[in-house]
Scaffold this motif. Structure first.
Motif, PDB file in Angstrom:
ATOM      1  N   LEU A  32       0.828  -1.199   0.000  1.00 25.14           N
ATOM      2  CA  LEU A  32       0.000   0.000   0.000  1.00 25.14           C
ATOM      3  C   LEU A  32       0.870   1.258   0.000  1.00 25.14           C
ATOM      4  O   LEU A  32       0.599   2.221  -0.722  1.00 25.14           O
ATOM      5  N   TRP A  42       2.384   1.727  -3.405  1.00 26.62           N
ATOM      6  CA  TRP A  42       1.349   2.196  -4.331  1.00 26.62           C
ATOM      7  C   TRP A  42       1.110   3.690  -4.159  1.00 26.62           C
ATOM      8  O   TRP A  42       1.084   4.451  -5.113  1.00 26.62           O
ATOM      9  N   ARG A  43       0.984   4.085  -2.886  1.00 26.28           N
ATOM     10  CA  ARG A  43       0.683   5.479  -2.594  1.00 26.28           C
ATOM     11  C   ARG A  43       1.838   6.375  -3.018  1.00 26.28           C
ATOM     12  O   ARG A  43       1.642   7.411  -3.649  1.00 26.28           O
ATOM     13  N   LEU A  97       2.021   6.717  -6.886  1.00 20.66           N
ATOM     14  CA  LEU A  97       0.927   7.419  -7.555  1.00 20.66           C
ATOM     15  C   LEU A  97       0.681   8.813  -7.013  1.00 20.66           C
ATOM     16  O   LEU A  97      -0.016   9.601  -7.631  1.00 20.66           O
ATOM     17  N   ALA A  98       1.224   9.115  -5.842  1.00 23.63           N
ATOM     18  CA  ALA A  98       0.898  10.403  -5.223  1.00 23.63           C
ATOM     19  C   ALA A  98       1.679  11.550  -5.847  1.00 23.63           C
ATOM     20  O   ALA A  98       1.410  12.693  -5.550  1.00 23.63           O
TER      21      ALA A  98
END
Lengths: 512, 325
Positions: free
Chosen positions: B316, B319-320, B323-324
């Motif tokens: 997680l 991923w964050r 993409l952030a």
């Protein structure tokens, strides 16, 4: 302002405030108790906090800034269909969020009308996803609310004042400085705070249009903590952070708001014959056309998308419509009563308390109520009453914003007369207040009914055996690949929300 | 007197109902909806159990587990249907579930051995797009393309979490790099499956994260073969949906019978064309024609439940972070 606020009014206000505070504090306490205390927020929570603040501030400022010229144009121009215009542009605020987002995408999306039009001119394509998309959607939702709040402010300036200004030949700049400016100083902070608070709770809009995890709001973090991590402690701390922001905004707006300075008039409907002509007439028209298109085009898109799906609607649509109507009418009646009780004392504390529900999301409230009910009864059996209760709390701040100023104005303008006649208690309510707040009362009831109609709310959290509401049916259709039928259901929902709002608003009669 | 009569009436009514045992089944919303498998399974089991089956629909799989946790041992639920392999470790850790004897000869691409949960249907996650176009055949090719995709948020949706696990299972330590490559393809991230699929059907994006079985819905229910799932060389991550019975249930025998019924030919025959997933036991005549037409991956990926749960936080965060930007 204590004059006229008799013991009965204060009693009603106190009871109402106590009820609201209990309904907010108990669920939160239940969550904290179940969690066994709070948890320190992590770095991801803090970045969610910043994004939440950023998007809510931008959305509030932009919504109100755009609302000023639109409300002024509406206040000083009279044209055929003006009433319909005001009602229609209120529709986005009443729409279920997921539905409204789809309407926006049909206009502003990658394959939307705007990009199609731009494409033929060799422009674009424009991307809606990102912070600007989130703000665009929030302005779409809240511009009508801001316009209504400001329009009420304009209409509260006694018509005699404008006529006097016209007789004296004051230029528009002076009219603004003497009459409109002071009114705006009073109305704008309230509108800003309300919209800021609404946008703080944004979750689906921010995620879908925000384009990814950079657009994570506190509400999404709360959702994740509750539903994905079952981390009640973190959820409670995040909910408290959110509540703190809203409370801060409310205090700030109450502090900035000056008391009503426009004085009393003769209680006549504003008939403005003093509106400036020339280029200002053209500018007003342009503002109205732009605002109208911005708000109405996505609605037209929704209607067009929904029509083919009407034929596919399942038989259970009608019982769902019935359930939604019951929740919606119940919500309207209860919310208006509660908002009335909080308006009666005409005191800042009562209004402040009435705005507090904005601070807690329906997810937090629902989970708290769930934890309270669980030891006593199976929560699923209480799904509809709890949905009703949460809807009442969620609609209360909006109704109060509309009702409280009207109530205070009726007292300020005519309270002395009523005192001389010895009108007290319920007869004062019947003869002095109600006739003068009919318009706002109808509007407030309409808002409560429509908001409640479109809300999916806590019903999915509680689970349902067989009682479903229309938004839940729509959600189920979407989850079962029945996209076309779901659009049909969305159209029915749009029609019902809007219809019920229109009926109440009409019952309120003249003026905003 | 009136009150007494009323109270007695209520008591009698309750007793009359109590003669038929009630089996409370918690599941996710779309399972119990008119178009889901719930109504047929309810009727089928009621015909043989002499009991009343009451389905309660709660959000999605994650919301369902959270609900069961919140209710704890007080829960009215006897059976929970619709958790999945990604939630299994956390469900077991609640200690609320009881071991089950229910079993069948599973037609799963992986061996299934679990004391507490039975699988009842399954599918492969896949990107779904329009037929006829040239489609990428791996995450790397997808990242290199300029196709737009809609995915679900792994923090609020089970398919979203599935994609996270898919990338992790296929690429391990390179997962971050893959996500960075995909970042400019991701049009947006939605809270749940239906919003994402809706955006795709509206033409907002070229591809959507869904299941290899999604096109079967369009073929069978709509006669439309314009949607296809993209086969990926890395293999496809599986979602196995599971059911279990609660230790605090007051109907342990009925609950056990229900789990067995769920694995039987009747219920298994209902699942493919209502839940649009593969049954865990293939029917004798095979699956409907529409299911023959769709892509079947060569390689199935699935992290062991405990491992998947342990990797979740890290995946997680990757991923964050990717993409952030």
């Amino acid at each position: 302002m204590a004059r006229g606020a008799g013991a009965l009014s204060r009693g009603a206000g106190l009871a109402g405030a106590a009820l609201v505070l209990a309904m907010l504090a108990l669920p939160l306490a239940a969550i904290l108790r179940a969690a066994g205390g709070g948890v320190r927020p992590g770095p991801a929570d803090l970045s969610a906090l910043w994004f939440t603040l950023e998007q809510a501030s931008l959305s509030a400022v932009l919504s109100v800034a755009l609302a000023v010229p639109v409300a002024r144009a509406l206040a000083r121009r009279r044209f055929a269909g003006r009433r319909l215009f005001i009602t229609l542009t209120g529709a986005p605020f009443l729409l279920p969020v997921a539905v409204a987002v789809m309407g926006l995408l049909a206009v502003f999306g990658a394959r939307g009308w705007l990009n199609a039009a731009a494409g033929t001119l060799g422009l674009g394509p424009w991307r809606i996803y990102g912070l600007h998309g989130v703000v665009l959607a929030h302005v779409f939702f809240n511009l009508p609310l801001a316009v209504r709040i400001l329009l009420q402010g304009w209409q509260a300036i006694p018509a005699e004042r404008f006529r006097l200004a016209a007789t004296l030949g004051l230029p528009p700049g002076q009219v603004f400085r003497l009459l409109e400016g002071p009114m705006l100083r009073q109305a704008v902070p309230g509108a800003l705070a309300a919209i800021f608070a609404i946008c703080l709770g944004s979750f689906s809009v921010a995620l879908i249009l925000g384009g990814g995890p950079a657009a994570t709001t506190l509400e999404l973090a709360i959702y994740q903590a509750f539903l994905f991590d079952s981390d009640l402690g973190r959820a409670a701390v995040l909910a408290l952070m959110q509540a703190g922001l809203v409370a801060g905004a409310a205090v700030l707006s109450l502090w900035l708001t000056r008391m009503d300075g426009s004085g009393s008039g003769l209680d006549r409907a504003s008939q403005r014959r003093d509106a400036p002509g020339g280029w200002r007439r053209g500018a007003d028209a342009l503002w109205l056309v732009l605002a109208g298109l911005f708000v109405v085009l996505p609605l037209v898109a929704l209607v067009l998308k929904g029509l083919p799906g009407l034929a596919d609607l399942p038989a259970r649509t009608w019982p769902a419509v019935g359930n939604s109507l019951v929740v919606s009418l119940g919500c309207a009646a209860l919310t208006v009563t509660l908002a009335g009780a909080l308006s009666a004392p005409m005191a800042r504390w009562a209004e402040g308390v009435g705005l507090m529900p904005l601070a807690l999301s329906s997810l937090v409230l629902g989970t708290g109520i769930f934890l309270i009910l669980n030891p006593v009864m199976p929560p699923a059996r209480a799904a509809l009453p709890v949905t009703l209760l949460v809807n009442v709390l969620m609609a209360l701040p909006f109704c109060l914003r509309v009702l409280a100023p009207a109530w205070a104005r009726a007292e300020a303008d005519h309270g002395r007369l009523a005192d001389q006649l010895g009108l007290r208690g319920l007869s004062r309510l019947r003869w002095l207040i109600l006739p003068r707040i009919r318009g706002p009362l109808g509007f407030a009831a309409g808002i409560a009914a429509a908001l409640s109609m479109g809300d999916l709310g806590v019903i999915t959290l509680f689970g349902t055996e067989d009682r479903e509401t229309l938004p839940l049916l729509m959600y189920r259709l979407m989850g079962a690949y029945r996209t076309e039928a779901a659009w049909g259901a969305a159209l029915v929902l749009l029609g019902l929300s809007f219809g019920i709002f229109w009926v109440f608003d009409r019952m309120g009669g003249r003026d905003a | 007197m009136k009150h007494l009569a009323l109270a007695t009436g209520c008591l009698l009514a309750t007793q009359a109902v109590a003669e038929t045992p009630v089996l409370n089944v918690y599941t996710y919303e779309s399972f119990t909806s008119e178009w889901g498998p719930g109504p047929q399974i309810e009727a089928g089991f009621e015909a043989q159990c002499g009991c009343d089956v009451v389905f309660t629909g709660v959000g999605d799989g994650a919301a369902l587990l959270s609900r069961v946790r919140l209710e704890g041992a007080r829960s009215e639920a006897d059976v929970v249907v619709g958790l999945d392999t990604a939630l299994m470790a956390r469900a077991r850790a609640t200690g609320l579930f009881a071991p089950t004897e229910a079993s069948a000869e599973y037609d799963l691409p992986i061996p299934w051995e679990d004391p507490d949960f039975v699988p009842f249907d399954w599918g492969y996650f896949a990107f779904v797009g329009e037929a006829g176009a040239e489609h990428p055949t791996s995450f790397e090719a997808l990242a290199a393309s300029d196709l737009s995709i809609v995915i679900q948020d792994p923090r609020s949706s089970t398919p979203g979490l599935g994609l996270l696990m898919w990338v992790k299972a296929a690429y391990g330590d390179r997962a971050s790099e893959i996500w960075e490559g995909l970042a400019d393809n991701i049009l947006t991230v939605t809270p749940g499956w239906s919003e994402a699929y809706g955006l795709f059907l509206d033409g907002e994006a070229d591809l959507v994260l869904s299941y290899t079985t999604s096109p079967a819905y369009h073929i069978i229910a709509e006669g439309d073969d314009s949607k296809v799932a993209l086969p990926f060389e890395e293999g496809h991550y599986m979602q196995v949906e599971i059911a279990g019975r609660l230790a605090a249930s007051d109907q342990p025998e009925l609950a056990e019978q229900f789990l067995q019924y769920l694995l039987g030919a009747e219920a298994q025959g209902v699942l493919p064309e209502t839940n649009w997933m593969y049954p865990v036991v293939l029917p004798e005549g095979g699956l409907a024609e529409g299911f023959q037409q769709i892509v079947t991956p060569d390689k199935a990926l699935l992290l062991e439940a405990g491992e998947a749960d342990a990797l979740r936080e890290e995946a997680l965060a990757e991923w964050r972070a990717a993409l952030a930007r």
